[in-house]
Write a protein that holds these residues in place. Structure first.
Motif, PDB file in Angstrom:
ATOM      1  N   LYS A 114       0.841  -1.202   0.000  1.00 22.48           N
ATOM      2  CA  LYS A 114       0.000   0.000   0.000  1.00 22.48           C
ATOM      3  C   LYS A 114       0.876   1.252   0.000  1.00 22.48           C
ATOM      4  O   LYS A 114       0.608   2.219  -0.719  1.00 22.48           O
ATOM      5  N   ILE A 115       1.906   1.164   0.801  1.00 20.97           N
ATOM      6  CA  ILE A 115       2.822   2.314   0.862  1.00 20.97           C
ATOM      7  C   ILE A 115       3.447   2.547  -0.493  1.00 20.97           C
ATOM      8  O   ILE A 115       3.523   3.670  -0.995  1.00 20.97           O
ATOM      9  N   GLN A 116       3.836   1.428  -1.076  1.00 15.85           N
ATOM     10  CA  GLN A 116       4.470   1.522  -2.388  1.00 15.85           C
ATOM     11  C   GLN A 116       3.524   2.145  -3.397  1.00 15.85           C
ATOM     12  O   GLN A 116       3.915   2.924  -4.258  1.00 15.85           O
ATOM     13  N   ARG A 117       2.228   1.763  -3.234  1.00 18.76           N
ATOM     14  CA  ARG A 117       1.234   2.301  -4.152  1.00 18.76           C
ATOM     15  C   ARG A 117       1.175   3.819  -4.023  1.00 18.76           C
ATOM     16  O   ARG A 117       1.203   4.549  -5.008  1.00 18.76           O
ATOM     17  N   PHE A 118       1.126   4.283  -2.788  1.00 10.17           N
ATOM     18  CA  PHE A 118       1.060   5.734  -2.575  1.00 10.17           C
ATOM     19  C   PHE A 118       2.329   6.409  -3.080  1.00 10.17           C
ATOM     20  O   PHE A 118       2.288   7.495  -3.642  1.00 10.17           O
ATOM     21  N   ASP A 119       3.397   5.709  -2.869  1.00  9.45           N
ATOM     22  CA  ASP A 119       4.677   6.248  -3.304  1.00  9.45           C
ATOM     23  C   ASP A 119       4.685   6.456  -4.815  1.00  9.45           C
ATOM     24  O   ASP A 119       5.085   7.504  -5.316  1.00  9.45           O
ATOM     25  N   THR A 120       4.230   5.395  -5.504  1.00  8.33           N
ATOM     26  CA  THR A 120       4.214   5.482  -6.964  1.00  8.33           C
ATOM     27  C   THR A 120       3.247   6.561  -7.420  1.00  8.33           C
ATOM     28  O   THR A 120       3.518   7.313  -8.355  1.00  8.33           O
ATOM     29  N   LEU A 121       2.117   6.606  -6.739  1.00  7.94           N
ATOM     30  CA  LEU A 121       1.150   7.650  -7.070  1.00  7.94           C
ATOM     31  C   LEU A 121       1.796   9.027  -6.920  1.00  7.94           C
ATOM     32  O   LEU A 121       1.678   9.885  -7.807  1.00  7.94           O
ATOM     33  N   GLN A 154       3.330   4.064   6.920  1.00  7.01           N
ATOM     34  CA  GLN A 154       4.589   3.437   7.364  1.00  7.01           C
ATOM     35  C   GLN A 154       4.569   3.180   8.863  1.00  7.01           C
ATOM     36  O   GLN A 154       5.169   2.241   9.347  1.00  7.01           O
ATOM     37  N   VAL A 155       3.887   4.025   9.566  1.00  8.81           N
ATOM     38  CA  VAL A 155       3.974   3.927  11.020  1.00  8.81           C
ATOM     39  C   VAL A 155       2.595   3.699  11.638  1.00  8.81           C
ATOM     40  O   VAL A 155       2.426   3.868  12.831  1.00  8.81           O
ATOM     41  N   SER A 156       1.659   3.307  10.761  1.00  7.17           N
ATOM     42  CA  SER A 156       0.314   3.103  11.305  1.00  7.17           C
ATOM     43  C   SER A 156       0.326   1.885  12.231  1.00  7.17           C
ATOM     44  O   SER A 156       1.163   0.998  12.101  1.00  7.17           O
ATOM     45  N   PRO A 157      -0.606   1.846  13.146  1.00  7.19           N
ATOM     46  CA  PRO A 157      -0.628   0.716  14.077  1.00  7.19           C
ATOM     47  C   PRO A 157      -0.844  -0.608  13.352  1.00  7.19           C
ATOM     48  O   PRO A 157      -0.461  -1.661  13.868  1.00  7.19           O
ATOM     49  N   ARG A 160      11.622   5.671   6.913  1.00  8.71           N
ATOM     50  CA  ARG A 160      11.002   5.909   5.605  1.00  8.71           C
ATOM     51  C   ARG A 160       9.857   6.888   5.747  1.00  8.71           C
ATOM     52  O   ARG A 160       9.601   7.689   4.844  1.00  8.71           O
ATOM     53  N   CYS A 161       9.175   6.788   6.856  1.00  8.88           N
ATOM     54  CA  CYS A 161       8.104   7.746   7.119  1.00  8.88           C
ATOM     55  C   CYS A 161       8.667   9.153   7.075  1.00  8.88           C
ATOM     56  O   CYS A 161       8.116  10.055   6.440  1.00  8.88           O
ATOM     57  N   TYR A 162       9.818   9.295   7.717  1.00  8.85           N
ATOM     58  CA  TYR A 162      10.428  10.620   7.760  1.00  8.85           C
ATOM     59  C   TYR A 162      10.756  11.120   6.361  1.00  8.85           C
ATOM     60  O   TYR A 162      10.435  12.249   5.991  1.00  8.85           O
TER      61      TYR A 162
END
Lengths: 155, 1335
Positions: free
Chosen positions: B524-531, B555-558, B567-569
């Motif tokens: 999911k993170i990757q998806r947002f990243d690509t977006l 990245q840091v969600s529970p 990576r969040c940073y």
């Protein structure tokens, strides 16, 4: 139903953001700002393309240069739909409707259009105030009240 | 875009769902062969380099059996999930076809392991894998023994997997077989083995290892890597080509149904023989064939096939495959329309690599010596989206081939079936061709423009978007095809980006959000990243930022099992541009764009991320940034909260004004807190007055005008006046000061420590300052420092350390409400000495005043008029610079003349003591004298000429018959030699030189003379200018020593007169002396005589004096020349006659008055300087020009002597006159008169009955030559006893001519008109002869 209305200056700075919702906590306020803020990209792009279109075709219709101020749906998320409207002075009016609420799921385009037109009128009234400096945030409580009213009743 | 009929044919999720989306896919990847590159075994240190080199071999050209050149593209991946392989039937480009392993081993065991892993990888992808290569890097460069390479593995695979196609395989055309064999026999192993050194140790690959293996030493540059890879591609192509041919020859009716992985269950129990199903099979196979055709380089053909497939599939409502067919059509069209899409690697990078790696250049020069076309291409290559104005879709005809080769290629491709000689030749020469093709792969692909570009099925730009939209809608009907849909969205978006159609792109990207996928958090993170990346590409920075922030929060969600704060940073950090934030706080402050509420939120989040990431310095930095940039948008409460948070953060790591460099190489510029504390004023101060340098040679002022309305253009001084340049100077090694006003805007007490000045230019040593600021009250702070060099010093700002953050607050970056100059420039001059002055007033109780730093040092001295004292100034050099120049000047409210009398010091003495080395002392002695005018005029007016002379009550004209002094013209003879003020009219209007200042009525006028009766306060500044060191020629310091001199009245001479003495050569000066002190005074008026005067008492004293010599010129000139000149200089325009001045001087010189206060033992002098003498007084003072010799009865008479005789006695009176003048006197009238003095001022000349005279009592001498003597005798008989006096006088009737006129007179006798009867001058015998007559 409309949940948020934003007036954005020509330099894309927020002039007014008003929303109705169950709570007025800062979280809610922030999320509205995110919504409106991210809509600006699409809005600007649309503005740019419509402008280039008019410049391309202004040879034949210079007289009818009146582009539609209403830009239509800018984008939508799972929960919200964001509509845009740009005045001739590049003041952007953004209306956010909630698609989750029963009334908002099948809102008609024409409704939004009229709502934004009314908002435009309200904005024009608000900046008619001789003490208002163009570019400043709109702090008029009357405007705020009217906009809230508009959001609740009209859309 | 979502289909309203969702999930029509979908099943419950769970089985064989393609769960690993590949967000990096592009449309052109449909035409690529997929090759996995894997590093196995030990980590190769040059793996990345090799990976890059392999990646560059992404395009080779192969000449096929028909002589047509095929353009084959390859996509290399590092990792590929096997599950995605399962979709290979659906879209053939998802099949992994090749495998390249890069491995490292050090011994046999490792080698075995490496081989095992390679083989297991082959097994893993065995469904689709066609060929593999293994690059092995051993400890020594040698080739382990390996069983001869065969294609048995490959063929085994084929046989096991595709037994149906086995027969076909061997029925390949012979020429293809040839080319295959040629590829097989391609001597790559041989060449590699020859290039290797002789083996020393034998490594053997395990027997089950059946792969092309290349062995190198670890540091081998692997020159044939590209060749080997190209070889692999070549072999892969032939397999694909064979598959294509195989598929194309299948009988349409007999094809089996191809299935997407999740479809398997759908068709269970369906009638496979139905017409509908047959068509479905046919359509799917056509689509599959189209995929293969596309992969094998026949794009134009694939267009037809895709179109056909779509037609067929549409008729049977096979939405999923219809969508795939449409996508394929779009992809093929896009490849043709936008060839630039195929060059993903940046060209610039290629070029730099080529130059850096030597083997690369070498091979290039070998095979392709002329690389200019490539360069040219690089320069002229214009991707479609590089120019906004160009229409999104270029007409294909505009895409002109850039090189002849491409023309050749296209021409070849156009003649597909025409196997001309050239193509035959090329096919025969395939080895060369394949070599060349690899090298050509380095070059950017020539915009391939087959003649079929006008293919009827080729979609234009708009159509591609439209078709893609439809395909996506179809995909969306299947939940299991979610990944495919997502990927399609991305691919479509990328095409839209290429088309420069941001709105399309954004709508495709927006659609991604709606696709409901069960993805791992990471994906999911990757998806947002690509977006975010794609949004960035289309310039939707806000959107991108929004997605990045979402990715960051994910990245840091529970829900995330392993949160990654780092990576969040970074995600948050990269979303800065979208929020209109810059890392540079100054930029943000200046521009103030963006939405503050969101910016604050983001910054707060990034602070948390940085803290959790374990980088407290970054957290502090971002918090400082937040506080600094968002200050105006924060409420007071927020200010407080954030400040406290910042304090907590900085407790872990102090913030400093240095850029922080992240691991990624990004630089976080420093953030400086200029709001805390807020500075409202900042001004460098001139040095304090005693330390301020002064120009040694003060330049004259510009003019006498302070203001002029006239402006002289180029002469304008303001024009070149640098703003911020201070007018004063600072001195090296001297403490300097800057004053600033600080306010603490926070509601709690703020400690600001280590405040310093920020400077540039010369070296400056700033002295740290620590202050505690109370909330909301402006405080003035002075910052100090010492310049250590000479030159220009720029003060740029100040640094603070507060809330745990060190900040450099530069003036140019200060927040707007306070306008500051960007910098202050001050010139620093070489160091100058400093001194301390100690003043000791010697006799009067030694008033010692040590004056440190020379500030406000005042010496108070009290002197009586006429008293003198010594004052010594000890000048100590307190600096390290020797004093080489010292100059003492005195400035007071006295005029210069008087001043020089009051203060006397020797300049030579001072200069002799120079230089004063550091810490040495020089002493300057100064004599102070209570100079005063002791003659008390008592508020004299101008009219009364001789107000103080004792005419009224002093018998200066005893027996003098002159009735009117004013009218009686002087009988004074003039002396040419005494004339000092030649040419002046002898009409005296003023009694003394004092009157010269009478016109200065203002009280503030310089005191020239002390009135003797009043005390005067004299404020004196001793200005000591001193310098030393290198700058002594230009600048000096100036110390001022204040001496308050109080002059007390001592004695005053209120009246005076002159009396003739007993001897004709002497006279008495009679003075009325008043003691003005409060003590008893011993007043010495001659060396032997003194008198005691009570306080405030007055006394009359006679001072015996020699008469002023008649011919006193020489004496005057010698002794009193100074005085005379001074008198003259003061008395400019004064009408004081030289004669009187001479007399006055004579008196002044010879009167020595001393006083002594008995009680306080103070001694002093007094003088009668400036005494005025009337005409008659002067006659007494001066020697007479005529010398008298008076005898009675031939007995010479002495002055004051009384002669006695009896009545009736006959006295013979002889009068002799000598002319002492240097000219003859004429018309002299010598007369003898008797009178009686009643001693009350009344003289009785009526003595007719009291005496009788015989002989003339008046004789006229016509001429008395010089030095001649005239004698006259007469006889007198006193008839009655009494006191008689004889007035003997000599008068001349010549006109009153003095000095020059007399001189002229003597020269020109004729011009003199003697005026008879007019008495012009009278000389008397003084004192008159007194005769007492007795009976």
């Amino acid at each position: 139903m409309a949940v948020c209305v934003a007036v954005i200056g020509k330099d894309n700075s927020p002039l007014y953001i008003g929303g109705v919702g169950n709570d007025t906590s800062t979280d809610n306020e922030l999320s509205r700002q995110w919504l409106v803020h991210t809509a600006l990209d699409a809005l600007e792009e649309r503005l740019a393309t419509s402008n280039s279109n008019t410049t391309n075709s202004n040879t034949n219709n210079t007289r009818t240069d009146l582009r539609d101020l209403y830009l239509g749906l800018l984008y939508s998320t799972d929960t919200h739909k964001i509509y845009g409207y740009v005045t001739n002075t590049r003041i952007k009016l953004v209306l956010v409707t909630s698609s989750t609420s029963p009334s908002g799921s099948n809102i008609r385009d024409a409704e939004v259009r009229t709502a934004l037109r009314r908002l435009h009128a309200l904005y024009a009234d608000a900046i008619c105030n001789p003490f208002h400096l163009p570019g400043d945030q709109i702090t008029s409580s009357k405007f705020d009240k009217q906009v809230k009213n508009l959001m609740l009743n009209n859309v | 875009m979502r289909s309203s009929v969702s999930y029509i044919l979908s099943h419950a999720p769970g089985e064989s769902v393609m769960s690993h989306p590949d967000y990096g896919q592009h449309a052109q990847h449909h035409a690529c062969l997929l090759v996995l590159v894997k590093g196995i075994g030990g980590m190769l240190k040059n793996f990345n380099k090799l990976w890059e080199r392999i990646q560059k071999v992404n395009n080779i050209k192969v000449t096929d059996s028909s002589g047509q050149v095929r353009d084959i593209w390859v996509r290399y991946v590092r990792d590929y999930p096997v599950e995605n392989n399962d979709w290979g039937d659906f879209q053939t480009h998802r099949r992994l076809l090749g495998l390249i392993t890069l491995s490292k081993f050090t011994n046999q065991i490792e080698l075995n392991e490496v081989c095992r892993v390679h083989e297991s990888l082959k097994v893993k992808y065995s469904n689709t894998l066609y060929d593999s290569r293994a690059f092995m890097f051993g400890p020594i460069s040698k080739k382990p023994e390996q069983e001869p390479e065969t294609y048995s593995v490959f063929e085994d695979d084929k046989t096991s997997k595709e037994n149906s196609s086995l027969g076909e395989k061997f029925s390949l055309p012979s020429d293809q077989a040839d080319s295959l064999s040629s590829a097989e026999s391609y001597p790559h192993s041989a060449s590699s083995s020859t290039s290797l050194p002789v083996q020393e140790e034998n490594f053997t690959t395990p027997s089950n290892f059946k792969t092309h293996a290349m062995f190198y030493s670890e540091n081998d540059p692997v020159p044939d890597l590209e060749q080997n890879v190209a070889d692999l591609i070549n072999s892969l192509f032939w397999v694909v080509e064979s598959k294509r041919l195989e598929r194309s020859r299948e009988k349409i009716e007999k094809v089996s149904l191809l299935l997407a992985p999740f479809e398997k269950k759908d068709f269970v129990g369906l009638d496979m023989e139905s017409r509908n199903n047959k068509k479905r099979c046919m359509g799917r196979v056509t689509k599959n064939l189209a995929d293969l055709t596309l992969q094998s380089g026949l794009i134009a053909d694939s267009l037809n096939l895709y179109h056909n497939a779509a037609e067929i599939l549409k008729s049977v409502n096979d939405w999923l495959w219809l969508a795939a067919a449409k996508e394929g059509l779009c992809a093929a069209s896009a490849i043709l329309l936008y060839p630039n899409l195929r060059n993903p690697t940046p060209l610039q990078r290629n070029a730099s690599l080529q130059e850096s790696s030597p083997n690369k250049t070498k091979s290039l020069s070998l095979f392709q010596p002329n690389i200019d076309p490539f360069r040219k291409y690089k320069l002229t290559s214009s991707p479609l989206r590089s120019s906004k104005t160009s229409s999104p879709v270029n007409p294909p005809s505009e895409l002109t081939p850039s090189s002849s080769e491409s023309l050749e290629t296209s021409s070849r491709q156009s003649e597909t079936d025409n196997a001309d000689t050239e193509s035959l030749a090329s096919s025969s020469d395939i080895e060369y061709q394949s070599q060349k093709s690899f090298y050509m792969s380095d070059h950017p692909s020539i915009p391939r423009q087959p003649s079929q570009i006008n293919n009827q099925y080729l979609l234009n730009g708009e159509e591609i978007a439209e078709k893609y939209r439809k395909a996506i809608i179809h995909y969306s009907k299947y939940q299991n095809a979610g990944i495919i849909e997502t990927e399609a969205c991305f691919k479509a978006a990328r095409i839209a980006v290429e088309q420069n159609n941001s709105l399309h792109a954004s709508s495709f990207l927006q659609n991604v959000i709606f696709i409901n996928l069960t993805l791992s958090e990471q994906e999911k993170i990757q998806r947002f990243d690509t977006l975010a990346e794609l949004y960035k590409e289309i310039g939707f920075l806000r959107k991108a930022a929004f997605c990045q922030r979402l990715a960051a929060t994910r990245q840091v969600s529970p829900n995330n099992p392993n949160p990654d704060w780092q990576r969040c940073y970074y995600l948050m950090l990269h979303s800065f541009p979208g929020h209109r934030l810059s890392l540079d706080p100054n930029y943000v402050i200046q521009h103030q764009v963006g939405w503050p509420a969101l910016q604050i939120q983001l910054l707060q989040e990034i602070v948390v991320a940085a803290r959790r990431m374990g980088h407290p310095a970054l957290a502090t930095r971002h918090m400082t940034f937040l506080l600094q940039t968002m200050w105006p948008h924060l409420s007071r409460q927020e200010h407080r909260d954030l400040a406290i948070q910042l304090q907590a953060l900085s407790a872990q790591c102090e913030g400093g004004p240095v850029p922080l460099v992240l691991e990624t190489g990004e630089v976080i510029p420093p953030a400086n807190l200029t709001h805390v504390p807020r500075c409202t004023s900042f001004l460098p101060r001139p040095p304090p007055a005693p330390r301020a340098p002064h120009p040694l040679n003060a330049k004259p002022n510009q003019g006498p005008f302070i203001f002029t309305p006239i402006h002289f253009g180029s002469l304008e001084r303001k024009a070149n006046k640098d703003e911020g340049k201070m007018e004063y100077l600072w001195v090296e090694d001297d403490i300097c000061e800057v004053q600033m006003k600080l306010t603490n805007p926070l509601p709690f007490e703020l400690k600001v420590s280590n405040m310093r000045l920020l400077t540039s230019g010369v070296v400056f040593e700033s002295i740290p300052e620590t202050i505690i600021l109370p909330p909301d009250s402006p405080t003035t702070v002075n910052l100090h420092g010492t310049p250590k060099e000479v030159g220009e010093l720029q003060i740029l700002g100040y640094s603070t350390h507060t809330l745990g953050v060190k900040s450099n607050c530069r003036l140019k970056n200060m927040p707007t409400p306070n306008k500051f100059l960007p910098s202050y420039t001050i010139e620093v001059i070489p160091s100058l000495p400093t001194i301390t002055i100690e003043t000791i007033v010697a006799p009067s109780g030694s008033v010692s005043l040590s004056s440190l730093e020379n500030v406000g040092s005042t010496t108070n001295i009290t002197l009586y008029n006429g008293e003198s004292t010594e004052c010594s100034m000890k000048i100590t050099n307190t600096s390290n610079v020797p004093i080489e120049y010292l100059d003492i000047a005195i400035q007071s409210n006295m005029d210069n003349l008087l001043q020089s009398k009051v203060f006397q010091f020797s300049n030579e003495d001072i200069q002799a003591q120079l230089p004063i080395s550091p810490n040495a002392t020089a002493t300057v002695n100064m004599k102070l004298y209570g100079e005063a005018d002791f003659l008390d005029l008592g508020g004299v007016g101008g009219e009364n000429l001789f107000p103080n002379s004792l005419t009224s009550n002093y018998p200066s004209r005893v027996g003098s018959p002159v009735p009117n002094v004013q009218s009686s013209l002087p009988t004074q003879s003039s002396n040419a030699q005494t004339s000092l003020s030649s040419g002046l009219i002898p009409n005296r209007t003023s009694g003394s030189f004092r009157s010269t200042n009478s016109h200065t009525t203002s009280w503030s006028a310089p005191i020239s003379v002390m009135p003797p009766s009043r005390g005067r306060q004299v404020e004196t500044q001793v200005i000591i200018r001193y310098s030393g060191g290198t700058g002594k020629e230009v600048h000096c310091r100036q110390s001022t020593l204040q001496i308050n001199l109080e002059l007390l009245p001592s004695v005053s001479i209120t009246h005076w007169d002159v009396l003739p003495a007993e001897i004709p050569s002497q006279l008495y000066l009679v003075l009325d002396v008043t003691n003005l002190t409060s003590e008893e005074m011993d007043f010495h008026y001659t060396p032997t005589k003194h008198i005691l005067i009570e306080s405030k008492e007055s006394c009359r004293v006679p001072v015996p004096l020699d008469r002023c010599p008649f011919n006193a010129t020489t004496k005057t000139n010698e002794d009193n020349s100074q005085d005379t000149i001074e008198c003259k200089s003061i008395g400019t325009g004064s009408s004081m006659s030289g004669l009187e001045a001479m007399c006055s001087e004579h008196v002044t010189q010879h009167v020595d008055l001393q006083w002594h206060l008995l009680h306080s033992d103070v001694r002093g002098r007094a003088s009668v300087k400036g005494i005025t003498l009337s005409q008659t007084m002067m006659d007494i003072v001066r020697m007479s020009p005529l010398n008298w010799e008076v005898s009675v009865n031939n007995q010479c008479i002495k002055p004051q002597e009384e002669f006695s005789c009896s009545a009736g006695e006959c006295l013979s009176l002889g009068v002799g006159v000598w002319n002492h003048l240097r000219r003859p006197l004429r018309h002299l009238c010598l007369s003898v008169q008797f009178y009686q003095d009643y001693n009350n001022g009344v003289h009785s000349y009526k003595l007719d009955n009291r005496l009788a005279t015989a002989g003339n009592n008046k004789v006229v001498l016509p001429s008395l030559p010089e030095s001649a003597k005239a004698y006259h005798e007469c006889t007198v008989v006193f008839l009655t006893p009494g006191e008689y006096k004889i007035d003997i006088q000599c008068s001349t009737t010549e006109p009153v001519l003095e000095d020059t006129s007399v001189l002229r007179d003597t020269d020109q006798q004729s011009s003199i008109q003697p005026c008879a009867g007019e008495v012009s001058h009278i000389w008397r015998f003084i004192p008159p002869v007194a005769i007492s007559v007795t009976d």
